[in-house]
Structures are given as structure tokens and as C-alpha cells.
Design a protein around this motif. Structure first.
Motif, PDB file in Angstrom:
ATOM      1  N   ARG A  25       0.803  -1.209   0.000  1.00  0.00           N
ATOM      2  CA  ARG A  25       0.000   0.000   0.000  1.00  0.00           C
ATOM      3  C   ARG A  25       0.840   1.265   0.000  1.00  0.00           C
ATOM      4  N   ALA A  26       1.836   1.309  -0.856  1.00  0.00           N
ATOM      5  CA  ALA A  26       2.718   2.469  -0.962  1.00  0.00           C
ATOM      6  C   ALA A  26       1.961   3.673  -1.515  1.00  0.00           C
ATOM      7  N   GLU A  27       2.221   4.803  -0.935  1.00  0.00           N
ATOM      8  CA  GLU A  27       1.631   6.059  -1.408  1.00  0.00           C
ATOM      9  C   GLU A  27       2.604   6.680  -2.409  1.00  0.00           C
ATOM     10  N   GLY A  28       2.372   6.428  -3.679  1.00  0.00           N
ATOM     11  CA  GLY A  28       3.314   6.855  -4.716  1.00  0.00           C
ATOM     12  C   GLY A  28       3.029   8.221  -5.275  1.00  0.00           C
ATOM     13  N   SER A  29       2.849   9.202  -4.423  1.00  0.00           N
ATOM     14  CA  SER A  29       2.628  10.564  -4.898  1.00  0.00           C
ATOM     15  C   SER A  29       3.584  11.507  -4.185  1.00  0.00           C
ATOM     16  N   PRO A  30       3.813  12.674  -4.773  1.00  0.00           N
ATOM     17  CA  PRO A  30       4.708  13.633  -4.117  1.00  0.00           C
ATOM     18  C   PRO A  30       4.166  14.025  -2.738  1.00  0.00           C
ATOM     19  N   PRO A  31       5.055  14.404  -1.827  1.00  0.00           N
ATOM     20  CA  PRO A  31       4.580  14.840  -0.510  1.00  0.00           C
ATOM     21  C   PRO A  31       3.817  16.166  -0.606  1.00  0.00           C
ATOM     22  N   SER A  32       2.870  16.332   0.274  1.00  0.00           N
ATOM     23  CA  SER A  32       2.067  17.560   0.300  1.00  0.00           C
ATOM     24  C   SER A  32       2.829  18.717   0.938  1.00  0.00           C
ATOM     25  N   ASP A  33       3.816  18.417   1.741  1.00  0.00           N
ATOM     26  CA  ASP A  33       4.596  19.447   2.439  1.00  0.00           C
ATOM     27  C   ASP A  33       6.067  19.059   2.364  1.00  0.00           C
ATOM     28  N   TYR A  34       6.811  19.777   1.554  1.00  0.00           N
ATOM     29  CA  TYR A  34       8.224  19.436   1.351  1.00  0.00           C
ATOM     30  C   TYR A  34       9.069  19.706   2.593  1.00  0.00           C
ATOM     31  N   ASN A  35       8.638  20.634   3.434  1.00  0.00           N
ATOM     32  CA  ASN A  35       9.376  20.874   4.679  1.00  0.00           C
ATOM     33  C   ASN A  35       9.240  19.692   5.628  1.00  0.00           C
ATOM     34  N   LYS A  36       8.027  19.152   5.736  1.00  0.00           N
ATOM     35  CA  LYS A  36       7.831  17.972   6.587  1.00  0.00           C
ATOM     36  C   LYS A  36       8.570  16.765   5.998  1.00  0.00           C
ATOM     37  N   TRP A  37       8.571  16.664   4.668  1.00  0.00           N
ATOM     38  CA  TRP A  37       9.325  15.590   4.006  1.00  0.00           C
ATOM     39  C   TRP A  37      10.811  15.718   4.349  1.00  0.00           C
ATOM     40  N   ALA A  38      11.350  16.922   4.251  1.00  0.00           N
ATOM     41  CA  ALA A  38      12.764  17.154   4.565  1.00  0.00           C
ATOM     42  C   ALA A  38      13.056  16.799   6.019  1.00  0.00           C
ATOM     43  N   ASP A  39      12.152  17.144   6.922  1.00  0.00           N
ATOM     44  CA  ASP A  39      12.328  16.791   8.337  1.00  0.00           C
ATOM     45  C   ASP A  39      12.359  15.272   8.521  1.00  0.00           C
ATOM     46  N   LEU A  40      11.481  14.567   7.813  1.00  0.00           N
ATOM     47  CA  LEU A  40      11.440  13.115   7.895  1.00  0.00           C
ATOM     48  C   LEU A  40      12.729  12.493   7.366  1.00  0.00           C
ATOM     49  N   VAL A  41      13.182  12.959   6.214  1.00  0.00           N
ATOM     50  CA  VAL A  41      14.425  12.452   5.631  1.00  0.00           C
ATOM     51  C   VAL A  41      15.593  12.720   6.567  1.00  0.00           C
ATOM     52  N   HIS A  42      15.665  13.925   7.084  1.00  0.00           N
ATOM     53  CA  HIS A  42      16.749  14.287   7.999  1.00  0.00           C
ATOM     54  C   HIS A  42      16.744  13.383   9.229  1.00  0.00           C
ATOM     55  N   ALA A  43      15.573  13.180   9.812  1.00  0.00           N
ATOM     56  CA  ALA A  43      15.476  12.333  11.008  1.00  0.00           C
ATOM     57  C   ALA A  43      15.891  10.894  10.702  1.00  0.00           C
ATOM     58  N   PHE A  44      15.475  10.381   9.548  1.00  0.00           N
ATOM     59  CA  PHE A  44      15.825   9.011   9.184  1.00  0.00           C
ATOM     60  C   PHE A  44      17.333   8.859   8.971  1.00  0.00           C
ATOM     61  N   VAL A  45      17.917   9.758   8.207  1.00  0.00           N
ATOM     62  CA  VAL A  45      19.354   9.655   7.926  1.00  0.00           C
ATOM     63  C   VAL A  45      20.157   9.870   9.203  1.00  0.00           C
ATOM     64  N   GLN A  46      19.721  10.801  10.048  1.00  0.00           N
ATOM     65  CA  GLN A  46      20.406  11.017  11.321  1.00  0.00           C
ATOM     66  C   GLN A  46      20.333   9.764  12.186  1.00  0.00           C
ATOM     67  N   HIS A  47      19.201   9.091  12.175  1.00  0.00           N
ATOM     68  CA  HIS A  47      19.064   7.826  12.900  1.00  0.00           C
ATOM     69  C   HIS A  47      20.077   6.799  12.380  1.00  0.00           C
ATOM     70  N   CYS A  48      20.213   6.710  11.076  1.00  0.00           N
ATOM     71  CA  CYS A  48      21.188   5.772  10.486  1.00  0.00           C
ATOM     72  C   CYS A  48      22.603   6.096  10.946  1.00  0.00           C
ATOM     73  N   VAL A  49      22.941   7.380  10.948  1.00  0.00           N
ATOM     74  CA  VAL A  49      24.277   7.809  11.392  1.00  0.00           C
ATOM     75  C   VAL A  49      24.461   7.494  12.870  1.00  0.00           C
TER      76      VAL A  49
END
Length: 131
Positions: A25-49
Motif C-alpha cells: 500500500r505504498a503512497e506513490g505521490s509527491p509529498p504535500s509538504d516538502y518541509n515535513k518531508w525534509a524533516d522526515l528524511v533528515h530524522a531518518f538519515v540522522q538515525h542511520c548515522v
């Protein structure tokens, strides 16, 4: 062996089109809020680090979305320009953690059943994204 990390598909709360793809059930559409998307990406990558260390994560490859040129399934409702903006904010989010982290894209599909409709949709020169 190291991961190849795809930063893609919007979480349901950020999805602009709620029409799922595949059994997961992947949501294959662009994010509605690019700032929230950036926050999510940042949090995920920081978690990996934090978990694996910066030296390890610097050896990984991060891809921004997969096959966004398949706009009816993998980037539903999105345009090429929206992908470029998504690419920009995603790379910036990753690079704020460490400029040496590797980010690339787009990995586009060459599978087009309807060649006429897709012809020149993503011309080669459009892949040269200045950053």
C-alpha cells in the motif's frame, strides 16, 4: 554488503494522492509538504548515522525516489518540476547531516508500454540537475 537506500514514497499523512500501489500500500505521490518531508528524511538519515556511525553511512548510496517518470503509479499526480524540487529538498536534508553522504537520482524506468504518450516526457538534458 551495504544498503542502497531509496528515499521514496510518501507516508500516508504527507501523500497528495491516496491511491495505493502494490500489496504494501505504498503512497506513490509527491509529498504535500516538502518541509515535513525534509524533516522526515533528515530524522531518518540522522538515525542511520547515530546507529551505524558516519564512517559507515558515508559508504551507502541514497536514491531520491525510484522511477518518478512513471507518473501514473510511482509519482502519481506529480510533475517533473515537482520531482526536481523534491530532489533538491531531499539532497539538502541529507547533506546538512554530512556533505560527504552520497545522494543520487533519478533512477528512471525505461519500461513504457505506451511509447507515444511517454515520448520526451523526461528528456536526457532534464537529468542534469544543478545543485
Amino acid at each position: 554488503m551495504r544498503p542502497f537506500v531509496e528515499l521514496g514514497f510518501s507516508p500516508a499523512p504527507l501523500s497528495t494522492v491516496h491511491d495505493t500501489t502494490f500489496w504494501w500500500r505504498a503512497e506513490g505521490s509527491p509529498p504535500s509538504d516538502y518541509n515535513k518531508w525534509a524533516d522526515l528524511v533528515h530524522a531518518f538519515v540522522q538515525h542511520c548515522v547515530d546507529r551505524y556511525g558516519i564512517a559507515e553511512v558515508r559508504q551507502w548510496y541514497f536514491e531520491v525516489w525510484n522511477e518518478p517518470n512513471l507518473y501514473e503509479s510511482f509519482f502519481r499526480g506529480g510533475s517533473q518540476q515537482q520531482y526536481f524540487e523534491l530532489y533538491k529538498v531531499t539532497v539538502q536534508a541529507v547533506k546538512t547531516i554530512d556533505p560527504q553522504l552520497r545522494v543520487g537520482g533519478p533512477a528512471t524506468s525505461n519500461f513504457n508500454m505506451d511509447q507515444e504518450r511517454f515520448r520526451n516526457r523526461w528528456p536526457l538534458e532534464s537529468y542534469l540537475i544543478p545543485f
